[in-house]
Write a protein that holds these residues in place. Structure first.
Motif, PDB file in Angstrom:
ATOM      1  N   THR A 295       8.925  10.221 -13.666  1.00  0.00           N
ATOM      2  CA  THR A 295      10.014   9.373 -13.179  1.00  0.00           C
ATOM      3  C   THR A 295       9.503   7.955 -12.940  1.00  0.00           C
ATOM      4  OG1 THR A 295       9.517   9.887 -10.875  1.00  0.00           O
ATOM      5  CG2 THR A 295      11.039  11.380 -12.039  1.00  0.00           C
ATOM      6  N   LYS A 296      10.413   7.040 -12.692  1.00  0.00           N
ATOM      7  CA  LYS A 296       9.999   5.670 -12.371  1.00  0.00           C
ATOM      8  C   LYS A 296       9.174   5.646 -11.090  1.00  0.00           C
ATOM      9  CE  LYS A 296      13.811   3.405 -14.788  1.00  0.00           C
ATOM     10  NZ  LYS A 296      14.979   2.503 -14.727  1.00  0.00           N
ATOM     11  N   GLU A 297       9.503   6.545 -10.166  1.00  0.00           N
ATOM     12  CA  GLU A 297       8.744   6.626  -8.904  1.00  0.00           C
ATOM     13  C   GLU A 297       7.323   7.123  -9.164  1.00  0.00           C
ATOM     14  OE1 GLU A 297      12.932   6.371  -8.169  1.00  0.00           O
ATOM     15  OE2 GLU A 297      11.815   7.870  -9.356  1.00  0.00           O
ATOM     16  N   SER A 298       7.173   8.076 -10.075  1.00  0.00           N
ATOM     17  CA  SER A 298       5.832   8.591 -10.349  1.00  0.00           C
ATOM     18  C   SER A 298       4.979   7.535 -11.053  1.00  0.00           C
ATOM     19  CB  SER A 298       5.905   9.870 -11.183  1.00  0.00           C
ATOM     20  OG  SER A 298       6.408   9.620 -12.477  1.00  0.00           O
ATOM     21  N   PHE A 299       5.594   6.736 -11.916  1.00  0.00           N
ATOM     22  CA  PHE A 299       4.847   5.652 -12.553  1.00  0.00           C
ATOM     23  C   PHE A 299       4.412   4.615 -11.512  1.00  0.00           C
ATOM     24  CE2 PHE A 299       6.809   6.930 -16.691  1.00  0.00           C
ATOM     25  CZ  PHE A 299       5.627   7.041 -17.404  1.00  0.00           C
ATOM     26  N   ALA A 300       5.272   4.313 -10.571  1.00  0.00           N
ATOM     27  CA  ALA A 300       4.911   3.362  -9.510  1.00  0.00           C
ATOM     28  C   ALA A 300       3.754   3.914  -8.679  1.00  0.00           C
ATOM     29  CB  ALA A 300       6.128   3.081  -8.625  1.00  0.00           C
ATOM     30  N   HIS A 301       3.787   5.210  -8.411  1.00  0.00           N
ATOM     31  CA  HIS A 301       2.705   5.869  -7.665  1.00  0.00           C
ATOM     32  C   HIS A 301       1.387   5.751  -8.421  1.00  0.00           C
ATOM     33  CE1 HIS A 301       0.492   8.934  -5.455  1.00  0.00           C
ATOM     34  NE2 HIS A 301       0.375   9.667  -6.550  1.00  0.00           N
ATOM     35  N   LEU A 302       1.406   6.011  -9.735  1.00  0.00           N
ATOM     36  CA  LEU A 302       0.197   5.916 -10.546  1.00  0.00           C
ATOM     37  C   LEU A 302      -0.304   4.476 -10.628  1.00  0.00           C
ATOM     38  CD1 LEU A 302       1.175   8.350 -13.445  1.00  0.00           C
ATOM     39  CD2 LEU A 302      -0.604   8.719 -11.718  1.00  0.00           C
ATOM     40  N   ASP A 303       0.618   3.518 -10.702  1.00  0.00           N
ATOM     41  CA  ASP A 303       0.229   2.103 -10.709  1.00  0.00           C
ATOM     42  C   ASP A 303      -0.539   1.746  -9.441  1.00  0.00           C
ATOM     43  OD1 ASP A 303       1.449   1.729 -13.146  1.00  0.00           O
ATOM     44  OD2 ASP A 303       3.259   0.800 -12.324  1.00  0.00           O
ATOM     45  N   THR A 304      -0.058   2.255  -8.308  1.00  0.00           N
ATOM     46  CA  THR A 304      -0.700   1.973  -7.016  1.00  0.00           C
ATOM     47  C   THR A 304      -2.102   2.556  -6.972  1.00  0.00           C
ATOM     48  OG1 THR A 304       1.428   1.904  -5.867  1.00  0.00           O
ATOM     49  CG2 THR A 304      -0.528   2.291  -4.520  1.00  0.00           C
ATOM     50  N   LEU A 305      -2.242   3.818  -7.394  1.00  0.00           N
ATOM     51  CA  LEU A 305      -3.561   4.462  -7.392  1.00  0.00           C
ATOM     52  C   LEU A 305      -4.511   3.754  -8.353  1.00  0.00           C
ATOM     53  CD1 LEU A 305      -2.768   8.302  -7.343  1.00  0.00           C
ATOM     54  CD2 LEU A 305      -3.168   6.765  -5.417  1.00  0.00           C
ATOM     55  N   GLY A 306      -4.016   3.401  -9.537  1.00  0.00           N
ATOM     56  CA  GLY A 306      -4.862   2.730 -10.516  1.00  0.00           C
ATOM     57  C   GLY A 306      -5.363   1.383 -10.019  1.00  0.00           C
ATOM     58  N   ALA A 307      -4.477   0.604  -9.417  1.00  0.00           N
ATOM     59  CA  ALA A 307      -4.868  -0.703  -8.893  1.00  0.00           C
ATOM     60  C   ALA A 307      -5.895  -0.553  -7.775  1.00  0.00           C
ATOM     61  CB  ALA A 307      -3.634  -1.448  -8.388  1.00  0.00           C
ATOM     62  N   PHE A 308      -5.690   0.437  -6.911  1.00  0.00           N
ATOM     63  CA  PHE A 308      -6.629   0.702  -5.817  1.00  0.00           C
ATOM     64  C   PHE A 308      -8.025   1.001  -6.366  1.00  0.00           C
ATOM     65  CE2 PHE A 308      -8.736   4.086  -3.362  1.00  0.00           C
ATOM     66  CZ  PHE A 308      -8.975   3.428  -2.164  1.00  0.00           C
ATOM     67  N   LEU A 309      -8.105   1.846  -7.389  1.00  0.00           N
ATOM     68  CA  LEU A 309      -9.400   2.243  -7.933  1.00  0.00           C
ATOM     69  C   LEU A 309     -10.057   1.119  -8.717  1.00  0.00           C
ATOM     70  CD1 LEU A 309      -8.448   5.882  -8.830  1.00  0.00           C
ATOM     71  CD2 LEU A 309     -10.444   5.223  -7.484  1.00  0.00           C
ATOM     72  N   ARG A 310      -9.292   0.395  -9.514  1.00  0.00           N
ATOM     73  CA  ARG A 310      -9.896  -0.713 -10.271  1.00  0.00           C
ATOM     74  C   ARG A 310     -10.476  -1.763  -9.331  1.00  0.00           C
ATOM     75  NH1 ARG A 310      -5.650   0.753 -13.726  1.00  0.00           N
ATOM     76  NH2 ARG A 310      -4.152  -0.523 -12.595  1.00  0.00           N
ATOM     77  N   GLU A 311      -9.747  -2.090  -8.289  1.00  0.00           N
ATOM     78  CA  GLU A 311     -10.244  -3.084  -7.324  1.00  0.00           C
ATOM     79  C   GLU A 311     -11.471  -2.552  -6.580  1.00  0.00           C
ATOM     80  OE1 GLU A 311      -8.674  -5.392  -3.292  1.00  0.00           O
ATOM     81  OE2 GLU A 311      -7.230  -4.476  -4.662  1.00  0.00           O
ATOM     82  N   GLY A 312     -11.403  -1.288  -6.188  1.00  0.00           N
ATOM     83  CA  GLY A 312     -12.516  -0.700  -5.440  1.00  0.00           C
ATOM     84  C   GLY A 312     -13.774  -0.564  -6.272  1.00  0.00           C
ATOM     85  N   ILE A 313     -13.628  -0.200  -7.538  1.00  0.00           N
ATOM     86  CA  ILE A 313     -14.797  -0.036  -8.406  1.00  0.00           C
ATOM     87  C   ILE A 313     -15.441  -1.389  -8.697  1.00  0.00           C
ATOM     88  CG2 ILE A 313     -15.546   0.667 -10.718  1.00  0.00           C
ATOM     89  CD1 ILE A 313     -13.249   2.799 -10.557  1.00  0.00           C
ATOM     90  N   SER A 314     -14.628  -2.402  -8.933  1.00  0.00           N
ATOM     91  CA  SER A 314     -15.172  -3.745  -9.152  1.00  0.00           C
ATOM     92  C   SER A 314     -15.950  -4.218  -7.932  1.00  0.00           C
ATOM     93  CB  SER A 314     -14.037  -4.722  -9.482  1.00  0.00           C
ATOM     94  OG  SER A 314     -13.409  -4.383 -10.710  1.00  0.00           O
ATOM     95  N   ALA A 315     -15.411  -3.927  -6.743  1.00  0.00           N
ATOM     96  CA  ALA A 315     -16.099  -4.295  -5.500  1.00  0.00           C
ATOM     97  C   ALA A 315     -17.406  -3.522  -5.363  1.00  0.00           C
ATOM     98  CB  ALA A 315     -15.184  -4.027  -4.305  1.00  0.00           C
ATOM     99  N   SER A 316     -17.420  -2.274  -5.821  1.00  0.00           N
ATOM    100  CA  SER A 316     -18.633  -1.461  -5.743  1.00  0.00           C
ATOM    101  C   SER A 316     -19.733  -2.020  -6.639  1.00  0.00           C
ATOM    102  CB  SER A 316     -18.309  -0.011  -6.138  1.00  0.00           C
ATOM    103  OG  SER A 316     -19.435   0.816  -5.992  1.00  0.00           O
ATOM    104  N   PHE A 317     -19.371  -2.479  -7.826  1.00  0.00           N
ATOM    105  CA  PHE A 317     -20.355  -3.125  -8.696  1.00  0.00           C
ATOM    106  C   PHE A 317     -20.978  -4.324  -7.986  1.00  0.00           C
ATOM    107  CE2 PHE A 317     -18.501  -1.021 -12.536  1.00  0.00           C
ATOM    108  CZ  PHE A 317     -19.690  -0.655 -13.144  1.00  0.00           C
TER     109      PHE A 317
END
Length: 220
Positions: free
Chosen positions: A105-127
């Motif tokens: 659903t559109k809600e599930s895509f929004a949920h995945l967008d949030t998780l993806g952004a969280f991880l990309r930002e966190g991994i970059s910070a970890s590097f």
């Protein structure tokens, strides 16, 4: 689709009238309600889709404008381009695909967008925190780790050398040991049942593994 989440297509050229715009959405369809074409506002002539529409079962599909798809039309005799296959419209695949499409659903895509952004930002910070050359790129539910600080623009810019290959091997095995499965070349794909707690666990495992790689680099 490349590592930046960009979709490739054959562009319509004024110098070549009749050239088709084709989107391969086998991977990028997971980026949003309308796939990559919806995100970039492009309406292709043909779209290719893969196992995401079959709930993970083997499947392929192509769709597009009526005049283009008319080459497959058998209603007036033998079509210009006959098409068939042993597993065409396989009932198990179709039922699994229907369940998947209803879950996306559109809600599930929004949920995945949030998780993806969280991880990309966190991994970059970890590097950065561990002083390692690297970055995390992607879009939506997809993200990929690169052990390079150079701009990611094409295949050559991210092709790993021997040192990067060794780091990918350590990275992959380190994550497996911490309960996280990724592709051996650093690609991750999130799924709809995942929660924010799952994302934090993944990030923790990645941070520990990058710390391990940094320590190994420092020791020799």
């Amino acid at each position: 689709m490349n590592n930046n989440g960009q979709a490739f297509c054959v562009s319509r050229s004024p110098a070549r009238p009749g050239t088709l715009v084709i989107f391969d959405e086998v991977i990028s369809f997971r980026l949003g309600w309308s796939g990559a074409q919806g995100l970039w506002g492009i309406q292709p002539d043909l779209t290719a889709l893969g196992k995401i529409i079959g709930g993970g079962f083997p499947v392929g599909a192509v769709g597009g404008r009526a005049d283009v798809m008319a080459v497959f039309d058998p209603t007036r005799g033998k079509p210009a381009l006959p098409h068939g296959g042993t597993f065409t419209a396989n009932p198990v695949t179709m039922r699994a695909g229907l369940a998947s499409m209803r879950a996306l659903t559109k809600e599930s895509f929004a949920h995945l967008d949030t998780l993806g952004a969280f991880l990309r930002e966190g991994i970059s910070a970890s590097f950065d925190r561990h002083g390692l050359a690297g970055q995390c790129v992607g879009l939506g539910s997809l993200f990929k780790v690169h052990f390079t600080s150079h701009p990611v623009t094409d295949y050559r810019s991210v092709y790993p050398g021997q040192a990067e290959h060794r780091r990918f091997d350590t990275f992959h095995k380190g994550l497996l040991g911490r309960g996280v499965l990724s592709a051996s070349y650093g690609l991750f794909a999130l799924s709809t049942p995942m929660t924010q707690a799952d994302a934090r666990s993944i990030l923790h495992a990645i941070d520990e593994t990058l710390g391990e790689i940094a320590a190994h680099r420092g020791s020799g």
